[in-house]
Write an enzyme that holds these catalytic residues in place. Structure first.
Site, short mmCIF file in Angstrom:
data_model
loop_
_atom_site.label_atom_id
_atom_site.label_comp_id
_atom_site.label_asym_id
_atom_site.label_seq_id
_atom_site.Cartn_x
_atom_site.Cartn_y
_atom_site.Cartn_z
N LYS A 202 41.97 43.02 39.06
CA LYS A 202 41.42 42.84 37.72
C LYS A 202 41.85 44.08 36.89
CE LYS A 202 37.51 42.33 34.83
NZ LYS A 202 36.07 42.12 34.56
N LYS A 256 43.51 38.81 37.08
CA LYS A 256 43.21 38.58 35.84
C LYS A 256 43.72 40.01 35.08
CE LYS A 256 38.58 38.93 33.45
NZ LYS A 256 37.43 39.15 33.30
C1 PBG Z 1 32.92 41.60 32.84
C2 PBG Z 1 33.99 40.72 32.80
C3 PBG Z 1 34.83 40.54 31.62
C4 PBG Z 1 35.66 39.32 31.88
C5 PBG Z 1 35.11 38.66 32.67
N1 PBG Z 1 34.02 39.39 33.28
C6 PBG Z 1 35.05 41.48 30.74
C7 PBG Z 1 35.42 42.94 30.89
O1 PBG Z 1 35.70 43.29 32.27
O2 PBG Z 1 35.28 43.78 30.04
C8 PBG Z 1 36.84 38.88 30.84
C9 PBG Z 1 36.94 37.40 30.52
C10 PBG Z 1 37.77 37.28 29.28
O3 PBG Z 1 38.42 38.18 28.54
O4 PBG Z 1 37.96 35.98 28.97
N2 PBG Z 1 32.69 42.10 34.08
#
Ligand code: PBG
Length: 330
Positions: A202, A256
Site C-alpha cells: 500500500k 493499492k
Molecule cells: C485507511 C484506508 C484508506 C483507504 C482504505 N483504507 C486511506 C488511507 O490510507 O489514507 C483508501 C481507499 C480509497 O482511497 O478508496 N486505512
C-alpha cells in the site's frame, strides 16, 4: 520462445478479430461480477448518510442501507462487500477505543448483513483512522506513529470484527508485524477460518483523498502517512512486503492504489501466485467519474480499467464501480 507463427500473409492477426464470435474465442482474460469486492461507507451519524461530494454516485449509508446494498450485491452476483465506517467526531479519540467496541458501527453492520445475507462475504478494514482524533492509521505519541502499540490495538479491533462475523479482515494500516499478530490471535480465539486480505503493498498515495472525505479523516489528518505507507518510487520493497505478509499468515494480498501500480500487481502475481487483489481507489474512481459525468469519456472506460487488473494478474478488484459493472456485464 518457440516461434508459433509464420510471416505475413500466413499470419494475419485480423482473422481472429473479424467477428465478435472469433474475438470471444480468442479472448485471453475475462471480467465478471465474481471478481469484484464492493467497498461501502456506513454511518449512524445523523445526516451523514449522504452523497460523498468527491465521489459522484457514492453515498454513505445507514446500517439498513448497508443491508440493502448487501442484498443488491448478492442479486448482482458480487461475492463480497467491504465496510468502511464514518464515525461521530466524539468517538474519534487519541486512544481509538471505539475501534474495538463490539457495538461500533462496523460491528453492528457486520451482524446485520450476515443475518440478512449470510452467503455474502463481508470484508472489513483494520486501521485506526476512522476512530483516530488525528486521522492516522496508528496510535500517535509525540508526533510519532507507534508500531507495536498499534498492532496490539489492531488485534483487539480484528477480534471484535471476527466475533461479529466478518469473513475477511483487511489490515490496511501498514504497521510491521501485524499479520502475524492477527493470525496468532485469530487462531487463539477460535477464529481459525477468518481470512486475512493484507493490504501488503500500500503506497502513500494522493489518490486516497476522496476516501478520506468519505470517512471524515481527511480534515483531521495531521501530517502524512509516509512513515508507514510505501514510497511510490519502490518496487522491490512491494515484493518483500508481500513475501513477509504471506509468511505471517495472509491468505490474500492487495496492491493499492490500482491503475498507477499495475506493474506491482504483475510482479506480485508472478512472484508468488497467491490470491492477488488490487484496490481501484477513490481517486481513480473520482477521475473516471469526473470525466464520464462531463461527457469527456464514455463509461466503457470502467470495464477497460477493470480488465487491466485482470490482465495484470489480479484475481479480483475492490472497486466503487462494482454494482455498475455488474449491471454492465449483465
Ligand atoms: C485507511 C484506508 C484508506 C483507504 C482504505 N483504507 C486511506 C488511507 O490510507 O489514507 C483508501 C481507499 C480509497 O482511497 O478508496 N486505512
Amino acid at each position: 520462445m518457440i516461434p508459433t507463427q509464420g510471416p505475413f500473409p500466413s499470419t494475419r492477426f485480423r482473422r481472429l478479430r473479424r467477428t465478435g464470435a472469433l474475438r470471444d474465442l480468442a479472448q485471453e482474460n475475462h471480467l465478471s461480477a465474481k471478481d469484484l469486492i464492493w467497498p461501502i461507507f456506513v454511518t449512524d451519524v445523523p445526516g451523514a448518510d449522504a452523497p460523498v461530494a468527491s465521489m459522484p454516485g457514492v453515498e454513505r449509508v445507514t446500517i439498513e442501507g448497508a443491508v440493502r446494498a448487501a442484498e443488491e450485491a448478492t442479486s448482482l452476483g458480487i461475492p463480497a462487500i467491504c465496510l468502511f465506517p464514518y464515525t461521530d467526531g466524539s468517538l474519534r479519540t487519541d486512544a481509538c477505543e471505539e475501534a474495538w467496541n463490539p457495538e461500533n458501527i462496523t460491528n453492528r453492520a457486520i451482524r446485520a448483513i450476515k443475518a440478512a445475507v449470510p452467503d455474502l462475504a463481508v470484508m472489513t478494514d483494520i486501521a485506526l483512522d476512522p476512530y483516530n482524533a488525528n486521522g492516522h492509521d496508528g496510535l500517535v505519541r509525540d508526533g510519532i506513529i507507534l508500531n507495536d502499540e498499534t498492532v496490539e490495538a489492531l488485534v483487539k479491533m480484528a477480534l471484535a470484527q471476527a466475533e461479529a462475523g466478518a469473513d475477511i479482515l483487511g489490515p490496511s494500516d501498514m504497521m510491521d508485524g501485524r499479520i502475524g499478530a492477527l493470525r496468532t490471535a485469530l487462531e487463539g480465539a477460535g477464529h481459525p477460518d477468518v481470512a486475512i486480505l493484507s493490504y501488503a503493498a500500500k503506497y502513500a498515495s494522493a489518490f486516497y483523498g476522496p476516501f478520506r472525505d468519505a470517512v471524515g479523516a481527511g480534515g483531521r489528518l495531521v501530517g502524512d502517512k509516509k512513515t508507514y505507507q510505501m514510497n511510490p518510487a519502490n518496487t522491490d520493497e512491494a515484493v518483500r512486503l508481500v513475501a513477509r505478509d504471506l509468511s505471517e499468515g495472509a491468505d490474500m494480498v492487495m496492491v493499492k492504489p490500482g491503475m498507477p501500480y499495475l506493474d506491482i500487481c504483475r510482479r506480485v502475481k508472478d512472484a508468488f501466485g497467491a490470491p492477488t487483489y488490487a484496490y481501484q481507489v477513490s481517486g481513480e474512481y473520482a477521475m473516471l467519474m469526473g470525466a464520464i459525468e462531463r461527457g469527456w469519456l464514455k463509461d466503457d472506460v470502467i470495464l477497460e480499467s477493470l480488465m487491466a487488473f485482470r490482465r495484470a494478474g489480479c484475481d479480483g478488484v475492490l472497486t466503487y464501480f462494482a454494482p455498475r459493472v455488474a449491471r454492465m456485464l449483465g
